[in-house]
Design a protein around this motif. Structure first.
Motif, mmCIF file in Angstrom:
data_model
loop_
_atom_site.group_PDB
_atom_site.id
_atom_site.type_symbol
_atom_site.label_atom_id
_atom_site.label_comp_id
_atom_site.label_asym_id
_atom_site.label_seq_id
_atom_site.Cartn_x
_atom_site.Cartn_y
_atom_site.Cartn_z
ATOM 1 N N ASP A 138 1.232 4.063 -3.025
ATOM 2 C CA ASP A 138 1.056 5.499 -2.818
ATOM 3 C C ASP A 138 2.250 6.279 -3.353
ATOM 4 O O ASP A 138 2.102 7.335 -3.971
ATOM 5 C CB ASP A 138 0.863 5.787 -1.323
ATOM 6 C CG ASP A 138 -0.501 5.324 -0.824
ATOM 7 O OD1 ASP A 138 -1.406 5.130 -1.665
ATOM 8 O OD2 ASP A 138 -0.647 5.135 0.392
ATOM 9 N N SER B 36 0.826 -1.199 0.000
ATOM 10 C CA SER B 36 0.000 0.000 0.000
ATOM 11 C C SER B 36 0.864 1.254 0.000
ATOM 12 O O SER B 36 0.617 2.207 -0.751
ATOM 13 C CB SER B 36 -0.920 -0.012 1.225
ATOM 14 O OG SER B 36 -1.735 1.147 1.245
ATOM 15 N N ARG B 37 1.899 1.251 0.859
ATOM 16 C CA ARG B 37 2.805 2.406 0.873
ATOM 17 C C ARG B 37 3.564 2.540 -0.454
ATOM 18 O O ARG B 37 3.774 3.651 -0.955
ATOM 19 C CB ARG B 37 3.783 2.277 2.035
ATOM 20 C CG ARG B 37 3.171 2.571 3.394
ATOM 21 C CD ARG B 37 4.230 2.586 4.476
ATOM 22 N NE ARG B 37 4.745 1.266 4.748
ATOM 23 C CZ ARG B 37 4.226 0.408 5.635
ATOM 24 N NH1 ARG B 37 3.134 0.749 6.318
ATOM 25 N NH2 ARG B 37 4.754 -0.773 5.828
ATOM 26 N N HIS C 182 -6.235 0.574 -4.481
ATOM 27 C CA HIS C 182 -4.950 1.241 -4.659
ATOM 28 C C HIS C 182 -4.339 0.951 -6.019
ATOM 29 O O HIS C 182 -3.617 1.778 -6.576
ATOM 30 C CB HIS C 182 -3.960 0.760 -3.570
ATOM 31 C CG HIS C 182 -4.089 1.491 -2.284
ATOM 32 N ND1 HIS C 182 -5.148 1.307 -1.438
ATOM 33 C CD2 HIS C 182 -3.294 2.434 -1.708
ATOM 34 C CE1 HIS C 182 -4.994 2.063 -0.372
ATOM 35 N NE2 HIS C 182 -3.877 2.778 -0.514
ATOM 36 N N ARG D 251 2.114 8.784 -7.452
ATOM 37 C CA ARG D 251 2.400 10.195 -7.725
ATOM 38 C C ARG D 251 3.170 10.381 -9.029
ATOM 39 O O ARG D 251 3.125 11.445 -9.638
ATOM 40 C CB ARG D 251 3.189 10.783 -6.551
ATOM 41 C CG ARG D 251 2.356 10.986 -5.303
ATOM 42 C CD ARG D 251 3.119 11.786 -4.269
ATOM 43 N NE ARG D 251 4.126 10.996 -3.607
ATOM 44 C CZ ARG D 251 3.933 10.282 -2.494
ATOM 45 N NH1 ARG D 251 2.721 10.281 -1.944
ATOM 46 N NH2 ARG D 251 4.895 9.590 -1.944
#
Length: 862
Positions: free
Chosen positions: A739, A735-736, A770, A743
């Motif tokens: 993220d 998940s991190r 996600h 971007r």
């Protein structure tokens, strides 16, 4: 066939306005400027052209009786009623009452009468000019006199200007504009682009005869740049015209004077006196300018003159033919004068023209012109130095020869660089020579990729440049920009860490901006784009690549193209986003620009990595290895490139199941950096006999803040957590990582990830949202509410449940990946993918792939 005369609306309107507003209109210009053509086309364009009298003079008409008899006849033909006026008799004196009676007769006319006098410069008799002056002042609004002349008539023009009774159309007005040039050529059957027309108008300075005589060679296909030299050769049509119409009529002394002063473009009084060998050169030039003899006052240079470009070239050809030994002496005179005047580039130009290489190289060094040539890639300061003899051994000459090679995109010889280095360190040399030699030696070594330059040489060069006089600030900025470029090149070729690379690149860009050097600015910005692309900062890399390409002009990359690092950076950006076709296009462009360029040692290995990745996606492992192998074996690669090359070598080995080979690559390259740790962990995931601890999580702010490092580390840790059975921890890591990657739309680390990570991305409910931007899973269908209208009946379930691997293949089919791309993504063979597809079709009762995808979505399988 003669070139047709074109009506020029701009000038016709100007002449109409002039005739309406002033009793006297003067059309003044050199031979062939189009004075007569303008007046004739204006007369023919007037609906009432019969009210225009026309009188063409020659050298026999400068007699009062003759001139006025012709003038009265021309006025009568134009409709003036002069029946009661006595006619002058040729050869006899003009009666005192003639002009008053003529003025009275004209005043009695019902409308104005226009008289055009062509070749009016033949009128020098004071009786004639005095009578014309009297007529202008007494005929009122009923006479409009138009004089066409090469030189100003002997009339009180200054008084007329003050009284507002004079309108003037002069050489600058008569010159053809680029648009008019294009019209003229088109009418002659020589269509020209706006750029060609503008260039031709510039070369001929808009001279009408020059343009008309240019038609024939242009029809034969001659380039505009070659036209001037061709037209002014001994047998050239323009040369013949100028010789007959301008030069022949000048006194012998004036002809000799013009030949001598033609060697310089700008004619300054003191320089003219030295060249012409006479103290009154300025008066001669002023007289020539007043008679429109293709000499004019130099715009923006009080006291200076210039010769029309075509006339100057003709004079130079005549000088070289008639007095060849004089040419060298005259150029030496110019070189000495311009040097004393502080005009370094002009002094160098004349020294080179005189083939005085000692003087030319000395001036280049002493006037600090080398730094400008290197910083701006301009040949303005290094004219025609290709002829510089290769055997000149003086330090000045050697430094200039090395700088010439660098400024033209080449490389100086090691011998010349050695002499330059020695000259920089010799305290017996002057500061200008030492500083210039230091800049050239440091830049030359950096461009060549040499490593034998003394370690303190860059710092010593900085000190020498800083010691230059404060009034030479522009030259210091140029030299500083060159040294900063050399420093970043040396850093790129080293094993220094990425933050140091970025700092030196940024400093080089700042120095290039301070010097106003677009070429040098484009280079570091291109490599900043490349480093950002390698780090995964794709948006910033894209912006920098765009800036570098836009600002690149005659840069040190492939001739006529931006630095190849720009194309490589763009290829890497598209690869990171998994835009494979765009990556292939950029890679092809980079390959064309890289070959033979100074950047090849940096861009070729990185381009090979891009090619290898694109081949590996297509499951062409052998071809990928072949592309990469020469660079894997290159021990001289700097660390920032070597890491990318060896990383791809490990990927290929893992894709082929060669764990021992991947481990060997890592063992040979281990330098205690994070990238080997990550890839050892990845290797261990495929080799269950090895146990590797889960590495510490690296947040985005760690080390160099590289998104690619954070994402790759997160993917590896997630896989290790999965191997240990810690699914929640793995979900958190992915998940991190998602993220961080979202971007930048950084897809490649996930599509190139181990199977465990890709399976978890597709199946875990907390990750599906996600991962939508990856296109690995389609968006969830909306859940029907209690009040929703019932949908169509749900299809019957498949005959047999799909396996986990078949579900993964089905997801890739939904993404419209080819069989080869699915195989590369899943690290399995193409035949295995085909086996899975056949099984999927059978279990879903489908005959085509798109039918199977549609049925799977209806069933909620994907």
């Amino acid at each position: 066939m003669a070139t047709p005369t074109r009506r020029r609306p701009r000038l016709l309107a100007a002449l109409t306005s002039a005739v309406e507003q002033a009793p006297l209109t003067l059309i003044s210009g050199p031979a062939g400027a189009g004075k007569t053509a303008l007046a004739a086309s204006w007369r023919d364009a007037r609906p009432e052209h019969r009210d225009v009298g026309w009188l063409t003079l020659d050298g026999f008409d400068d007699d009062p009786g003759t001139f006025w008899s012709y003038a009265v006849e021309a006025l009568a033909r134009a409709g003036a009623d002069l029946g009661g006026l006595g006619r002058p008799v040729p050869g006899q004196s003009l009666p005192a009452s003639f002009v008053p009676h003529l003025a009275a007769a004209l005043m009695a006319q019902s409308r104005p009468v226009v008289l055009v006098v062509d070749n009016a410069d033949h009128l020098v008799d004071r009786q004639i000019t005095g009578a014309i002056d009297l007529l202008i002042r007494n005929a009122g609004a009923r006479l409009r006199l138009v004089l066409c002349a090469r030189s100003d008539p002997q009339l009180p023009l200054h008084t007329y200007r003050l009284a507002g009774v004079l309108a003037e159309i002069r050489s600058a007005d008569l010159a053809f504009t680029p648009t008019e040039t294009a019209d003229l050529l088109a009418a002659a059957g020589v269509p020209a682009t706006p750029d060609v027309a503008a260039r031709l108008a510039e070369l001929t300075e808009g001279w009408a005869v020059g343009l008309r005589l240019a038609v024939a060679p242009l029809k034969r296909g001659m380039a505009p740049e070659e036209l001037v030299a061709a037209l002014v050769q001994d047998d050239g049509s323009v040369a013949q015209y100028l010789f007959e119409e301008v030069l022949r009529d000048q006194p012998a002394g004036v002809r000799r004077f013009l030949l001598r002063v033609s060697v310089t473009d700008e004619l300054w009084p003191d320089l003219v006196d030295r060249l012409g060998g006479r103290p009154n050169g300025r008066r001669v030039l002023a007289a020539l300018a007043s008679t429109n003899a293709f000499v004019e006052h130099s715009p923006g240079a009080p006291g200076g003159f210039r010769i029309h470009a075509l006339f100057r070239e003709m004079l130079r050809a005549q000088l070289a033919y008639a007095h060849p030994t004089e040419v060298t002496r005259l150029h030496r005179v110019c070189a000495a004068w311009y040097d004393a005047a502080g005009a370094g580039p002009a002094a160098v130009h004349h020294a080179v023209a005189a083939r005085d290489w000692s003087l030319a190289t000395h001036l280049l060094v002493e006037d600090l012109l080398i730094g400008h040539a290197l910083a701006h890639r301009s040949d303005a300061a290094l004219p025609d130095l290709a002829a510089l003899p290769a055997d000149l051994a003086a330090p000045d000459a050697v430094v200039v020869r090395a700088a010439t090679a660098l400024s033209t995109g080449g490389l100086p010889t090691p011998a010349d660089l050695a002499i330059a280095t020695e000259a920089a360190g010799d305290p017996a040399n002057g500061l200008a020579l030492r500083a210039t030699a230091a800049v050239v030696s440091v830049a030359g070594a950096a461009f060549r990729g040499a490593t034998d330059l003394p370690p303190d040489a860059p710092g010593a060069a900085d000190d020498l440049v800083a010691a230059l006089p404060r009034e030479r600030d522009a030259e210091r900025r140029d030299m500083t920009a060159v040294l900063s470029t050399a420093r970043f090149l040396r850093t790129l070729a080293s094993d220094r860490p990425t933050p140091v690379l970025l700092a030196d690149l940024g400093a080089a860009a700042v120095a290039a901006n301070a010097a106003g050097s677009r070429p040098l600015r484009g280079w570091p910005v291109a490599y900043l784009a490349l480093l950002e692309a390698l780090a995964g900062r794709l948006s910033r890399a894209e912006r920098l690549a765009r800036d570098a390409a836009a600002g690149w002009a005659d840069g040190p990359g492939a001739e006529g193209s931006p630095c190849p690092a720009v194309a490589v950076a763009r290829a890497w950006v598209h690869l990171g986003r998994f835009e494979l076709e765009a990556a292939r296009e950029c890679a092809d462009r980079a390959a064309a620009q890289t070959a033979g360029s100074l950047d090849e040692r940096f861009t070729a290995p990185l381009l090979a990595v891009v090619d290898s990745c694109l081949l590996r996606v297509r499951h062409e492992y052998a071809a990928a290895e072949d592309v990469l192998r020469p660079h894997v074996l290159d021990a001289g690669l700097p660390r920032w490139i070597r890491e990318e090359v060896l990383t791809e070598a490990v990927r290929i080995a893992l894709a082929r199941g060669r764990l021992v080979e991947a481990t060997a690559v890592l063992d040979a390259a281990d330098d205690d950096t994070g990238w080997t740790v990550r890839w050892r962990a990845t290797t261990a995931l495929l080799d269950h006999s090895a146990a590797v601890a889960v590495p510490r999580r690296e947040p985005l702010g760690a080390r160099d803040g590289s998104p690619i490092v954070a994402v790759q580390s997160g993917v590896v840790r997630a896989c290790q957590h999965l191997e240990a059975g810690a699914v929640p921890a793995a979900v958190g890591e992915l998940s991190r990582a998602l993220d961080a990657a979202a971007r930048e739309t950084l897809r490649w680390p996930f599509l190139d990830a181990p199977l465990q990570a890709r399976r978890l991305l597709r199946t875990h409910p907390d990750l599906r949202g996600h991962a939508e931007w990856l296109s690995l899973t389609p968006p969830d269908r909306p859940v029907r509410g209690a009040g929703a209208a019932p949908g169509p009946a749900r299809p019957a379930p498949p005959v047999q449940d799909l396996s986990e691997r078949e579900r993964e293949v089905l997801v890739h089919l939904a993404e419209m990946l080819s069989t080869t791309e699915i195989a590369a993504t899943m690290f399995i063979s193409v035949n295995t993918v085909r086996t899975h597809i056949r099984s999927i079709l059978r279990k879903l009762s489908a005959t085509r792939r798109n039918q199977a995808v549609r049925r799977a979505r209806e069933l909620g399988v994907i």
